[in-house]
Scaffold this motif. Structure first.
Motif, PDB file in Angstrom:
ATOM      1  N   LEU A  34     105.234   5.283 116.801  1.00  0.00           N
ATOM      2  CA  LEU A  34     104.769   6.396 117.934  1.00  0.00           C
ATOM      3  C   LEU A  34     103.955   6.509 118.292  1.00  0.00           C
ATOM      4  O   LEU A  34     102.853   7.478 118.293  1.00  0.00           O
ATOM      5  N   ASN A  35     103.122   5.284 118.359  1.00  0.00           N
ATOM      6  CA  ASN A  35     101.852   4.980 118.597  1.00  0.00           C
ATOM      7  C   ASN A  35     100.492   6.211 118.392  1.00  0.00           C
ATOM      8  O   ASN A  35     100.113   7.238 118.755  1.00  0.00           O
ATOM      9  N   LEU A  36     100.812   6.175 116.845  1.00  0.00           N
ATOM     10  CA  LEU A  36      99.701   7.505 115.918  1.00  0.00           C
ATOM     11  C   LEU A  36      98.140   6.530 115.994  1.00  0.00           C
ATOM     12  O   LEU A  36      97.994   5.893 115.983  1.00  0.00           O
ATOM     13  N   ASN A  37      97.593   7.852 116.143  1.00  0.00           N
ATOM     14  CA  ASN A  37      96.170   7.656 116.020  1.00  0.00           C
ATOM     15  C   ASN A  37      96.431   7.219 114.767  1.00  0.00           C
ATOM     16  O   ASN A  37      96.666   7.227 113.544  1.00  0.00           O
ATOM     17  N   LYS A  38      94.791   6.223 114.192  1.00  0.00           N
ATOM     18  CA  LYS A  38      93.930   5.501 113.287  1.00  0.00           C
ATOM     19  C   LYS A  38      93.353   5.878 112.686  1.00  0.00           C
ATOM     20  O   LYS A  38      92.455   5.696 113.547  1.00  0.00           O
ATOM     21  N   PRO A  39      93.120   6.168 111.694  1.00  0.00           N
ATOM     22  CA  PRO A  39      93.851   6.381 110.545  1.00  0.00           C
ATOM     23  C   PRO A  39      94.592   7.360 109.890  1.00  0.00           C
ATOM     24  O   PRO A  39      95.284   7.169 109.117  1.00  0.00           O
ATOM     25  N   TYR A  40      94.174   8.717 111.313  1.00  0.00           N
ATOM     26  CA  TYR A  40      94.832   9.593 110.159  1.00  0.00           C
ATOM     27  C   TYR A  40      95.283  10.159 111.475  1.00  0.00           C
ATOM     28  O   TYR A  40      94.418  10.288 112.383  1.00  0.00           O
ATOM     29  N   ASP A  41      96.871  10.941 111.262  1.00  0.00           N
ATOM     30  CA  ASP A  41      96.726  11.273 112.871  1.00  0.00           C
ATOM     31  C   ASP A  41      97.651  12.792 112.907  1.00  0.00           C
ATOM     32  O   ASP A  41      98.164  12.828 111.590  1.00  0.00           O
TER      33      ASP A  41
END
Length: 244
Positions: A34-41
């Motif tokens: 999902l290519n999430l924003n890190k560390p929190y999406d």
């Protein structure tokens, strides 16, 4: 053949509340895809909140606490006559189907990975157990918060292996200091990242017209409140939200 279902009648203890803890299975690979924003999406976090809403609509629990890929569902009215097999299978399948639906809506993509949650049932026999359990999970959310920011900050300058090794050699205070030196103050970041998110019922006052008298009257109805600014869990918090 019914005799082969040797676990089907295993039930939770009578008179106890229960917690269903649901954990995302193999979500490490899912978050990569999902290519999430890190560390929190925030989109992923809202998906977890929406799963919690779906569970609330289906089973009306007392309280749901979620952080990362984990949900903790506190129930006093226990469905399926307390049958553990049924509880585990239904809660995990509901969470899985809800997650798939929400990811497709939130990320506007087709998710080509099987999504599943594992489930376990924890009986809680008294108020002290409830407070201790949720404080334990909130402490885990805090550790996850500190380590996540530490890892993803180090990973900007080092390989994943070196970042992991460096993190292992740092205590919590050391991670705080390292992040502060890089311009990140963990105390200033959103509370929901530090302490997770809680869902519980609150009463909302409204005014309705009484058709018999023609007068406006006050009424109260319950609605599900999403608490993104949780305090540190203690007995006072759970009394305030009418759980104890």
């Amino acid at each position: 053949m019914k005799d082969y279902e040797i676990y089907s009648n295993l039930k939770v203890p009578r008179g106890s509340k229960i917690i269903s803890r649901l954990d995302g299975r193999n979500f490490h690979n899912l978050t990569k895809k999902l290519n999430l924003n890190k560390p929190y999406d925030d989109n992923f976090i809202e998906s977890m909140v929406n799963i919690s809403r779906d569970i609330f609509n289906e089973f009306s629990p007392l309280f749901i606490y979620t952080f990362s890929d984990e949900l903790n569902v506190l129930l006093s009215e226990i469905p399926f006559s307390g049958r553990i097999e049924k509880l585990n299978s239904v809660f995990s399948s509901l969470a899985s189907s809800s997650m798939l639906k929400n990811l497709i809506e939130s990320f506007d993509i087709n998710v080509d990975q099987n999504i599943s949650f594992d489930s376990r049932i924890i009986p809680v026999s008294n108020d002290t157990d409830i407070v201790k359990y949720f404080k334990w999970r909130q402490d885990e959310a805090w550790r996850n918060y500190v380590n996540s920011y530490g890892y993803w900050t180090l990973k900007k300058d080092f390989s994943p292996e070196i970042a992991t090794d460096k993190l292992k050699n740092l205590k919590s205070s050391g991670i705080h200091q390292m992040l502060f030196e890089k311009g990140i103050n963990l105390n200033d970041l959103p509370t929901y990242q530090k302490r997770g998110i809680g869902l519980y019922k609150e009463k909302k006052e409204s005014t309705v017209l009484n058709p018999k008298t023609g007068k406006k009257e006050g009424s109260h109805r319950n609605y599900v409140f999403i608490d993104r600014n949780l305090s540190i869990f203690d007995k006072k918090f759970f009394k305030k939200i009418n759980i104890l």
